[in-house]
Motif scaffolding. Sequence first.
Motif, short mmCIF file in Angstrom:
data_model
loop_
_atom_site.label_atom_id
_atom_site.label_comp_id
_atom_site.label_asym_id
_atom_site.label_seq_id
_atom_site.Cartn_x
_atom_site.Cartn_y
_atom_site.Cartn_z
N ALA A 1 0.81 -1.26 0.04
CA ALA A 1 0.21 -0.21 -0.04
C ALA A 1 1.08 1.21 -0.08
O ALA A 1 2.17 1.24 0.31
N PRO A 2 0.36 2.40 -0.27
CA PRO A 2 1.12 3.83 -0.34
C PRO A 2 1.62 3.75 0.92
O PRO A 2 1.22 3.42 2.06
N PRO A 3 2.76 4.21 1.32
CA PRO A 3 3.51 4.35 2.50
C PRO A 3 2.92 5.36 3.36
O PRO A 3 2.40 6.63 3.29
N GLU A 4 2.42 4.94 4.63
CA GLU A 4 1.94 5.51 5.74
C GLU A 4 3.05 6.23 6.51
O GLU A 4 2.71 7.35 7.00
N THR A 5 4.16 5.67 6.62
CA THR A 5 5.28 6.54 7.52
C THR A 5 6.33 6.33 6.82
O THR A 5 6.71 5.86 5.82
N TRP A 6 7.33 7.05 7.28
CA TRP A 6 8.65 7.18 6.63
C TRP A 6 9.49 5.86 6.55
O TRP A 6 10.37 5.74 5.72
N GLU A 7 9.16 4.88 7.60
CA GLU A 7 9.91 3.73 7.58
C GLU A 7 9.33 2.91 6.36
O GLU A 7 9.95 2.22 5.68
N ASP A 8 7.99 2.98 6.22
CA ASP A 8 7.24 2.25 5.03
C ASP A 8 7.89 2.91 3.77
O ASP A 8 8.05 1.98 2.85
N TRP A 9 8.21 4.16 3.76
CA TRP A 9 8.77 4.78 2.47
C TRP A 9 10.36 4.03 2.08
O TRP A 9 10.53 3.77 0.87
N LEU A 10 11.05 3.76 3.08
CA LEU A 10 12.33 3.02 2.88
C LEU A 10 12.18 1.68 2.44
O LEU A 10 12.62 1.25 1.40
N GLN A 11 11.12 1.13 3.09
CA GLN A 11 10.90 -0.43 2.76
C GLN A 11 10.27 -0.48 1.38
O GLN A 11 10.80 -1.33 0.54
N ILE A 12 9.34 0.33 1.05
CA ILE A 12 8.59 0.11 -0.32
C ILE A 12 9.54 0.58 -1.35
O ILE A 12 9.62 0.16 -2.40
N GLY A 13 10.71 1.60 -1.29
CA GLY A 13 11.45 2.14 -1.83
C GLY A 13 12.35 1.01 -2.38
O GLY A 13 12.63 0.89 -3.66
N ALA A 14 13.09 0.28 -1.24
CA ALA A 14 13.90 -0.69 -1.58
C ALA A 14 13.10 -2.02 -2.50
O ALA A 14 13.91 -2.44 -3.25
N PHE A 15 11.95 -2.11 -2.11
CA PHE A 15 11.10 -3.16 -2.88
C PHE A 15 11.04 -2.83 -4.51
O PHE A 15 11.39 -3.92 -5.07
N PHE A 16 10.75 -1.57 -4.75
CA PHE A 16 10.73 -1.43 -6.16
C PHE A 16 11.98 -1.18 -6.90
O PHE A 16 11.99 -1.00 -8.19
N THR A 17 13.04 -0.88 -6.23
CA THR A 17 14.18 -0.41 -6.89
C THR A 17 14.83 -1.90 -7.43
O THR A 17 15.30 -2.76 -6.95
N ARG A 18 14.99 -1.78 -8.75
CA ARG A 18 15.52 -3.02 -9.54
C ARG A 18 16.42 -2.72 -10.75
O ARG A 18 16.11 -1.70 -11.46
N PRO A 19 17.17 -3.55 -10.79
CA PRO A 19 18.15 -3.40 -12.40
C PRO A 19 17.37 -3.68 -13.48
O PRO A 19 16.39 -4.44 -13.47
N LYS A 20 17.98 -3.20 -14.90
CA LYS A 20 17.14 -3.70 -15.64
C LYS A 20 17.44 -5.20 -15.99
O LYS A 20 18.50 -5.63 -15.62
N GLY A 21 16.52 -5.95 -16.65
CA GLY A 21 16.59 -7.35 -16.62
C GLY A 21 15.76 -7.94 -15.91
O GLY A 21 15.12 -8.88 -16.22
N GLU A 22 15.37 -7.29 -14.56
CA GLU A 22 14.37 -7.93 -13.92
C GLU A 22 12.79 -7.68 -14.35
O GLU A 22 12.64 -6.63 -15.19
N LYS A 23 12.07 -8.20 -13.68
CA LYS A 23 10.61 -7.82 -13.95
C LYS A 23 10.05 -6.85 -13.22
O LYS A 23 10.33 -6.83 -12.08
N LEU A 24 9.30 -6.04 -13.76
CA LEU A 24 8.47 -5.10 -12.74
C LEU A 24 7.10 -5.05 -13.48
O LEU A 24 6.84 -4.74 -14.56
N GLY A 25 6.12 -5.33 -12.59
CA GLY A 25 4.80 -4.97 -13.22
C GLY A 25 4.55 -6.15 -14.41
O GLY A 25 3.71 -5.99 -15.25
N GLY A 26 5.11 -7.24 -14.17
CA GLY A 26 4.93 -8.46 -15.23
C GLY A 26 5.81 -8.01 -16.64
O GLY A 26 5.69 -9.01 -17.35
N GLU A 27 6.43 -7.13 -16.89
CA GLU A 27 7.33 -6.92 -17.72
C GLU A 27 8.93 -6.66 -17.39
O GLU A 27 9.23 -6.23 -16.44
#
Length: 493
Positions: free
Chosen positions: A191-217
């Motif tokens: 879910a969208p970040p409620e706290t600034w701790e969530d911001w770090l956690q979600i930010g880390a989750f979505f940070t990915r290098p090219k070649g990996e999948k994101l949103g099914g692509e």
Amino acid sequence: MKKTRITCSLLFLFVFILPTLLFAQVPPRLDVVKWEFPPSFGKVTINLVGDAGHNLRPYEFWKSDFEQVGLNIVITEVPFEGVYEKEKTEFIADTGAFDVVTFYPSYIGDFAGNGYLEPLDEYMQKAPAAVWDPNANDVLAPFWELYCKFDGKAYALPIDGDVHMLMYRKDLFEHPEEKAAFKEKYGKELAPPETWEDWLQIGAFFTRPKGEKLGGEVLNENFYGSAEFAKRGFSFAWFVNRWAPFGEPYFDENMKPLVNSPNAVKGLQNMVDGLKNNPPDVLGYGYDELRDAFLKGYVAMIVQWTDVPKKGADPTQSAIAGNIGYGRVPGWEVDGKVEHRSMMPVGRVIGVAKSSANKEAAYWVAKHVSYDTSLENVSTSLTGLDPYRTIHFTNPQAYTMFPNEAEALNYLKGVEAAMADGYPEIFIPGAAQYQDSLDLHVNKALTGQETPQQALDTVAKEWDEITEKLGREKQIELWNKALVTYKALGLIK
């Protein structure tokens, strides 16, 4: 011969047609505000100064209005970060170079307090009202009481109501594969970040290098979980978003700086820690770069000014049109409840220079942009101006970049929610100096030149020096008046 014809055709296109198309980009008249022209001022040139770029476009939009009353508007554009220095230099030198000055509202204590601006109350009360009244009652209270007034008098009219809001990639946060992966990794719903701790956690989750999948692509280039305004100039505001929820004002009642408190250090450390989830060039990100990183589809979430969703809904400016979600700026849990605060940095107001030889004409220019044409100016994606009047929130049909009125209303509700969390800048003389010191050392913490503690300890020391230089007793008096206003407006507790 054919090549010559093609070349001439292209030349005609670029020299004649394209400029015409560009200048033809003018919002339609909405006729929500009923106003009248004043009598002609004669052939008068009004010299105006403001920060360069899209926020000066209303003077292009309504050029024919100004010409109809005998006014020629000559604009001086200065860099976004250079407004204070340019205007203060001209004021001190008493050059009379400008009639109309566009500035950031936190400077009003300095500019009005030093007698550089013309008081506007008498102009506002002139008859007929349809010509002269800027309808201050329609302006949201924080934008009128803080942005436009000093020591009980009006010295400026608003043209831009700035506040931060959270924006995120709705398509990614709602994607089944991403939701499942997040729950498996962290044991909770994405879910969208409620706290600034969530911001770090979600930010880390979505940070990915090219070649990996994101949103099914499969990604063709690197993707990042978050980004910041980290460039020198206004990065301090992104830090204050993280400090303000703790309920500590900038100073105590005796002007002792609170900026190096443990909570403030925690907020700045969070901002530093988040850089690992940002694009590698984020330290050069100002407004344009942060906006573009999000709208071009390189970043999962940002905190930005509320004009960005208007550009984001426009497919000609955005690769993610239709996929932007809005939310409250993240907060911190305080006494068992998450407290949110959204900085209200920058904004724009227009004042009349005390040295102007054409004060009445200059005032009407300000009034025309602040009220008469304001709905047109804030409801277009051609500017970066944000809602600041009731009429801006009650006319969703004006925001035609959204596919329908329901989506426009959703956007406006997001802006209203951000305003409900609004947190002010410093609004006393010296604001520019206090904020520049803070910005410098926030930036040094982001670049690793200072630890968060070192950075904010230095800021506290420099703030004390600024206060002494300006006169501690006078600063204490003005600060306590500001605190009363902040509390009356519900901006601090």
